[in-house]
Design an enzyme around this catalytic site. Structure first.
Site, PDB file in Angstrom:
ATOM      1  N   CYS A  82      18.918  78.217  97.173  1.00 59.27           N
ATOM      2  CA  CYS A  82      18.035  77.892  98.308  1.00 59.27           C
ATOM      3  C   CYS A  82      17.052  76.755  98.027  1.00 59.27           C
ATOM      4  O   CYS A  82      16.208  76.458  98.871  1.00 59.27           O
ATOM      5  CB  CYS A  82      17.277  79.143  98.736  1.00 59.27           C
ATOM      6  SG  CYS A  82      16.067  79.713  97.516  1.00 59.27           S
ATOM      7  N   CYS A 127      15.104  84.915  92.395  1.00 58.34           N
ATOM      8  CA  CYS A 127      14.412  83.985  93.284  1.00 58.34           C
ATOM      9  C   CYS A 127      13.696  84.800  94.359  1.00 58.34           C
ATOM     10  O   CYS A 127      14.296  85.649  95.013  1.00 58.34           O
ATOM     11  CB  CYS A 127      15.419  83.024  93.915  1.00 58.34           C
ATOM     12  SG  CYS A 127      14.692  81.930  95.153  1.00 58.34           S
ATOM     13  N   CYS A 130      15.413  83.860  98.074  1.00 54.21           N
ATOM     14  CA  CYS A 130      16.755  84.301  98.493  1.00 54.21           C
ATOM     15  C   CYS A 130      17.267  85.525  97.741  1.00 54.21           C
ATOM     16  O   CYS A 130      18.319  86.050  98.078  1.00 54.21           O
ATOM     17  CB  CYS A 130      17.762  83.158  98.371  1.00 54.21           C
ATOM     18  SG  CYS A 130      18.211  82.717  96.679  1.00 54.21           S
ATOM     19  N   CYS A 151      14.685  83.647  80.067  1.00 59.14           N
ATOM     20  CA  CYS A 151      16.048  83.297  79.665  1.00 59.14           C
ATOM     21  C   CYS A 151      16.888  83.212  80.936  1.00 59.14           C
ATOM     22  O   CYS A 151      17.234  84.235  81.533  1.00 59.14           O
ATOM     23  CB  CYS A 151      16.562  84.373  78.716  1.00 59.14           C
ATOM     24  SG  CYS A 151      18.114  83.966  77.936  1.00 59.14           S
TER      25      CYS A 151
END
Length: 164
Positions: A82, A127, A130, A151
C-alpha cells in the site's frame, strides 16, 4: 505386532501438514478494518507471488535473498502492498541475519501482534494501513540506539530513494 503400531503411528505423525508459515491475513484485515482492504484476488493481481506469500500469508522469504538487504541508498522503505512509509534508511543496519534490519520504525505506520507459530511468543510486525505481514521485532538490536531489531522481509518492502 508392536512394530506395526509404531510404524503406523510414525506414518501418521509425519504425514500431518505443517502450516507454521501460513497464516491467513485477510481474516485479520477484515476484523481490524484497515484503511486499505482488498480481496485475495485483488491482492494476488497487484503483488508478485513472493510479496503475496509474505504480506498476505505471513510467510518468510529465505535469508539473504532480498535485493534490499545490501541497499545503502538514502530514502524510505514503504509497504509493498500500500506504499505506507515504514522505515527510514538511516535506521537500517547490517544485523548479519540475512534480512533487512532496522532499529526503529516510523511510529504509527507499523503495528504489532504476538504470534506463537513456532512454539513461543514473538512480536510480529504488520503494516498499520493494510495489515500486511512485515516480519518480527526482537530485543537484540544495537544497544547504542534502541536495542530493537526489526527483522523485515524484503519482499514486504519497496524502496523510495530520497530526492536531492
Amino acid at each position: 505386532m508392536y512394530s506395526k503400531f509404531i510404524f503406523i503411528f510414525l506414518l501418521l505423525l509425519t504425514s500431518c501438514k505443517g502450516v507454521s508459515q501460513e497464516k491467513e491475513i485477510s481474516a485479520n484485515a477484515e476484523k481490524e478494518n484497515f484503511k486499505v482492504s482488498k480481496t485475495e484476488a485483488e491482492w494476488r493481481a497487484q503483488l508478485t507471488d513472493m510479496q503475496f506469500y509474505v504480506l498476505r500469508k505471513a510467510g518468510t522469504e529465505n535469508a539473504g535473498t532480498s535485493e534490499l538487504l545490501d541497499n545503502k541508498e538514502k530514502g524510505t522503505y514503504v509497504c509493498a502492498g500500500c506504499n505506507t512509509p515504514l522505515f527510514e534508511s538511516d535506521r537500517k543496519y547490517n544485523s548479519g541475519t540475512g534480512w533487512p534490519s532496522f532499529d526503529k520504525e516510523i511510529i504509527g505506520n507499523v503495528a504489532f501482534d504476538v504470534d506463537y507459530k513456532i512454539g513461543y511468543a514473538r512480536t510480529e510486525e504488520h503494516c498499520a494501513t493494510c495489515g500486511g505481514h512485515l516480519g518480527h521485532v526482537f530485543e537484540d538490536g544495537p544497544s547504542n540506539t534502541t536495542g530493537k531489531r526489526h527483522c523485515i522481509n524484503g519482499a514486504a518492502l519497496k524502496f523510495v530513494p530520497k530526492k536531492e
